[in-house]
Motif scaffolding. Structure first.
Motif, PDB file in Angstrom:
ATOM      1  N   GLY A 152       8.588 -11.257 -44.806  1.00  0.00           N
ATOM      2  CA  GLY A 152       7.520 -10.798 -45.696  1.00  0.00           C
ATOM      3  C   GLY A 152       6.154 -10.960 -45.061  1.00  0.00           C
ATOM      4  N   GLY A 153       5.142 -10.566 -45.816  1.00  0.00           N
ATOM      5  CA  GLY A 153       3.779 -10.634 -45.258  1.00  0.00           C
ATOM      6  C   GLY A 153       2.745 -11.115 -46.262  1.00  0.00           C
ATOM      7  N   GLY A 154       3.228 -11.571 -47.419  1.00  0.00           N
ATOM      8  CA  GLY A 154       2.321 -11.923 -48.516  1.00  0.00           C
ATOM      9  C   GLY A 154       1.334 -13.038 -48.206  1.00  0.00           C
ATOM     10  N   ASN A 155       1.623 -13.850 -47.178  1.00  0.00           N
ATOM     11  CA  ASN A 155       0.680 -14.909 -46.786  1.00  0.00           C
ATOM     12  C   ASN A 155      -0.568 -14.323 -46.127  1.00  0.00           C
ATOM     13  OD1 ASN A 155       2.531 -14.106 -44.721  1.00  0.00           O
ATOM     14  ND2 ASN A 155       1.774 -15.735 -43.422  1.00  0.00           N
TER      15      ASN A 155
ATOM     16  N   THR B 182      -3.304 -19.285 -47.472  1.00  0.00           N
ATOM     17  CA  THR B 182      -2.943 -18.025 -46.817  1.00  0.00           C
ATOM     18  C   THR B 182      -2.898 -18.260 -45.305  1.00  0.00           C
ATOM     19  OG1 THR B 182      -5.267 -17.413 -46.779  1.00  0.00           O
ATOM     20  CG2 THR B 182      -3.941 -16.529 -48.594  1.00  0.00           C
ATOM     21  N   GLY B 183      -2.564 -17.218 -44.572  1.00  0.00           N
ATOM     22  CA  GLY B 183      -2.510 -17.345 -43.115  1.00  0.00           C
ATOM     23  C   GLY B 183      -1.201 -17.941 -42.648  1.00  0.00           C
ATOM     24  N   LEU B 184      -1.202 -18.352 -41.393  1.00  0.00           N
ATOM     25  CA  LEU B 184       0.036 -18.751 -40.738  1.00  0.00           C
ATOM     26  C   LEU B 184      -0.019 -20.233 -40.377  1.00  0.00           C
ATOM     27  CD1 LEU B 184       2.491 -17.138 -39.580  1.00  0.00           C
ATOM     28  CD2 LEU B 184       1.187 -16.912 -37.472  1.00  0.00           C
TER      29      LEU B 184
ATOM     30  N   GLY C 148       6.689 -18.480 -47.041  1.00  0.00           N
ATOM     31  CA  GLY C 148       7.395 -19.424 -46.163  1.00  0.00           C
ATOM     32  C   GLY C 148       6.622 -19.722 -44.883  1.00  0.00           C
ATOM     33  N   PHE C 149       5.595 -18.935 -44.630  1.00  0.00           N
ATOM     34  CA  PHE C 149       4.826 -19.093 -43.393  1.00  0.00           C
ATOM     35  C   PHE C 149       3.480 -19.794 -43.627  1.00  0.00           C
ATOM     36  CE2 PHE C 149       7.865 -15.867 -42.486  1.00  0.00           C
ATOM     37  CZ  PHE C 149       8.119 -15.927 -41.131  1.00  0.00           C
ATOM     38  N   ALA C 150       3.191 -20.123 -44.898  1.00  0.00           N
ATOM     39  CA  ALA C 150       1.903 -20.767 -45.218  1.00  0.00           C
ATOM     40  C   ALA C 150       2.141 -21.979 -46.107  1.00  0.00           C
ATOM     41  CB  ALA C 150       0.992 -19.767 -45.939  1.00  0.00           C
TER      42      ALA C 150
END
Ligand code: UDP
Length: 240
Positions: free
Chosen positions: A55-58, A26-28, A19-21
């Motif tokens: 989460g942190g998968g990005n 990848t990344g933010l 949801g952040f990429a």
């Protein structure tokens, strides 16, 4: 609408790293984070209490440990730290939007956020602050889905809302079968009997055993998040 008229007074929202990429990246992406923050603002304006597990998968997942040549436990801690980065970005975007937040971490990073303390988290929620939960459960070999299920139960939430990039649970894989049908309502037992994949097994079992309704919905749908939080007809709801 006021919170009393809505089906959920307190929700646990799971936002994966994806949801952040941007798709496939990848990344933010700060534009995406701003959009998330805007939807959350509209939801909290109705008085719904919102805790988010991030989460942190990005950035990194523990399952990449082999390809990275890093030990699994270390890679898992790196994954947990990735969730701190995402959570701080979301908190900043929310605060810029006038939404008060508190970031609470399961791992000790107390110069950047508060440690997770259950009763303090509940107090923040009662005061209308969005509680951004980072660091997963603080232990390797878990996922943030499991953290989301556990925190939803621990914080007495009415439902766990899992924001994904699919619009719900299908009877078969929609990428493979063109006649796949979206199932708007399921029981936990139906998910098991039909061998549908919803979230990781530990998370699923926690929800099932503790009667925590689980809504899977598309965060990219227009106002998807705000609609899901208001209990409107979106995605797939799974309950006992
Ligand atoms: N993680 C962990 N323990 C936890 C939560 C997360 O070890 O309680 C690690 C794990 O390596 C995981 C990573 O943090 O792969 C990022 O979380 P996750 O993969 O659940 O993020 P998402 O898929 O939701 O983006």
């Amino acid at each position: 609408m006021t919170a009393n008229q809505l089906p959920y007074q307190r929700i646990l929202l799971k936002i994966s790293g994806e949801g952040f990429a941007r798709d496939g990246e990848t990344g933010l992406d700060t534009e995406l984070v701003k959009m998330l923050a805007e939807q959350l603002r509209s939801l909290t304006a109705d008085g719904v209490q919102v805790a988010c597990v991030i989460g942190g998968g990005n950035i990194l997942r523990g399952t990449q440990s082999q390809s990275l040549g890093i030990g699994r436990a270390t890679a898992d801690y790196m994954g947990m730290l990735a969730t701190v980065i995402n959570g701080l970005a979301l908190s900043d975007a929310l605060e810029s939007n006038g939404v008060p937040t508190r970031v609470m971490s399961a791992i000790d990073v107390r110069t950047v956020c508060e440690p997770f303390i259950r009763r303090r988290a509940i107090r923040h929620l009662e005061k209308g602050r969005v509680v951004v939960l980072v660091g997963g459960l603080g232990s390797p070999y878990f996922t943030t889905d499991t953290a989301a299920a556990q925190r939803a139960i621990e914080l007495d939430c009415n439902a766990l809302l899992k924001a994904t990039k699919v619009d719900g649970v299908y009877d078969k894989d929609p990428h493979v079968h063109s006649d796949a049908v979206l199932l708007p309502e399921l029981t936990f037992n139906e998910v098991i009997n039909k061998q549908l994949r919803v979230m990781d097994q530990t998370a699923f079992t926690l929800c099932r055993e503790h009667d925590m309704p689980l809504l899977v919905f598309d965060m990219n749908a227009k106002d998807g998040l705000a609609q899901a939080g208001r209990g409107l007809n979106i995605g797939t709801i799974i309950r006992n």
